[in-house]
Design an enzyme around this catalytic site. Structure first.
Site, mmCIF file in Angstrom:
data_model
loop_
_atom_site.group_PDB
_atom_site.id
_atom_site.type_symbol
_atom_site.label_atom_id
_atom_site.label_comp_id
_atom_site.label_asym_id
_atom_site.label_seq_id
_atom_site.Cartn_x
_atom_site.Cartn_y
_atom_site.Cartn_z
ATOM 1 N N ASP A 154 0.912 -1.323 0.126
ATOM 2 C CA ASP A 154 -0.094 -0.046 -0.090
ATOM 3 C C ASP A 154 0.903 1.362 0.056
ATOM 4 O O ASP A 154 0.717 2.184 -0.780
ATOM 5 C CB ASP A 154 -0.799 -0.055 1.228
ATOM 6 C CG ASP A 154 -1.669 1.256 1.473
ATOM 7 O OD1 ASP A 154 -2.718 1.495 0.478
ATOM 8 O OD2 ASP A 154 -1.366 2.106 2.173
ATOM 9 N N GLU A 156 -1.937 -5.267 -3.545
ATOM 10 C CA GLU A 156 -0.845 -4.665 -2.713
ATOM 11 C C GLU A 156 0.174 -5.561 -2.407
ATOM 12 O O GLU A 156 1.445 -5.106 -2.154
ATOM 13 C CB GLU A 156 -1.544 -4.022 -1.700
ATOM 14 C CG GLU A 156 -2.493 -2.855 -1.952
ATOM 15 C CD GLU A 156 -3.294 -2.197 -0.763
ATOM 16 O OE1 GLU A 156 -3.981 -1.190 -1.045
ATOM 17 O OE2 GLU A 156 -3.413 -2.963 0.288
#
Length: 238
Positions: free
Chosen positions: A49, A120
């Site tokens: 992320d 992610e």
């Protein structure tokens, strides 16, 4: 699929070959099938992320040199959103490779959040395996089309942002948008908007939505402030 098939097929879809194959397996391992909590891909989601956010911010800064922080923030939020990551996951066929536990049926569709988190985690795995350059290459290839799809919106929104800046700079007043007219059936309305900066009113403009009409009216006002003809007509033949 066995472990080797997962690795080989997933690497083809990712267009990236891992030196450390264990990183890919970790990125694909959901907590429901991990032997321990730390063995799942959740820590990788956290790192991925951050890497994704950094690269997207850098890309937007380079691609849109004329846009302000607010514009860039809106696009960044859309590009790194769950919906966008889910679309990327579908494109990369990640659903085929996720390693999950018994809580997921063989033919059960995975939640969008699970697949977006897997994107992610994969980004983190590529970063850990090949460094920032490898992660940046992967992100650019897969996320740049999403940015391009939003480029029209950011360009349009910039007229309102620019006019607000001009209004505050030259008049110390924030522009106001006035709805002058609307026509058409409920399912297909168009709207006529006008911009006013203090007592000064600028040429109105039509749009298929109130937002579009505001953008057109803002562009009219900017042109008139610069001594140019407004590009949009205020007539009723929209």
């Amino acid at each position: 699929m066995n472990r080797q098939e997962i690795i080989e097929n997933c690497e083809k879809d990712l267009s990236y070959v891992f030196d450390n194959k264990d990183l890919l397996i970790s990125a694909l391992t959901h907590s429901s099938s991990a032997e321990t909590h730390l063995a799942s891909n959740e820590r990788m989601e956290f790192l991925g992320d951050a890497v994704l956010g950094y690269v997207i911010c850098d890309m937007l800064y380079q691609i849109f040199p004329e846009n302000n922080e607010g514009d860039l923030t809106k696009v960044k939020s859309a590009v790194v959103s769950r919906d966008c990551c889910y679309r990327i996951a579908e494109k990369l066929n990640l659903e085929q490779y996720l390693i999950t536990g018994r809580g997921f049926g063989k033919h059960q569709r995975f939640p969008a959040s699970l697949l977006s988190n897997a994107v992610e985690a994969v980004i983190a795995a590529i970063y850990l395996d090949g460094g920032m350059n490898a992660a940046r290459k992967f992100i650019k290839k897969n996320f740049k089309p999403e940015i391009e799809n939003l480029s029209t919106d950011i360009g349009a929104e910039n007229y309102k942002s620019l006019l607000q800046h001009l209004g505050q700079k030259h008049f110390n007043i924030i522009p106001k948008y006035l709805l002058l007219d609307e026509k058409g059936p409920d399912h297909c309305k168009c709207f006529k908007m006008e911009v006013a900066i203090g007592p000064k009113h600028f040429t109105a403009a039509w749009g298929n939505t109130k937002k579009e009409a505001e953008q057109h009216a803002a562009e009219n006002a900017i042109c008139q402030l610069e001594g140019k003809e407004p590009p949009y007509s205020a007539g009723d033949d929209f």
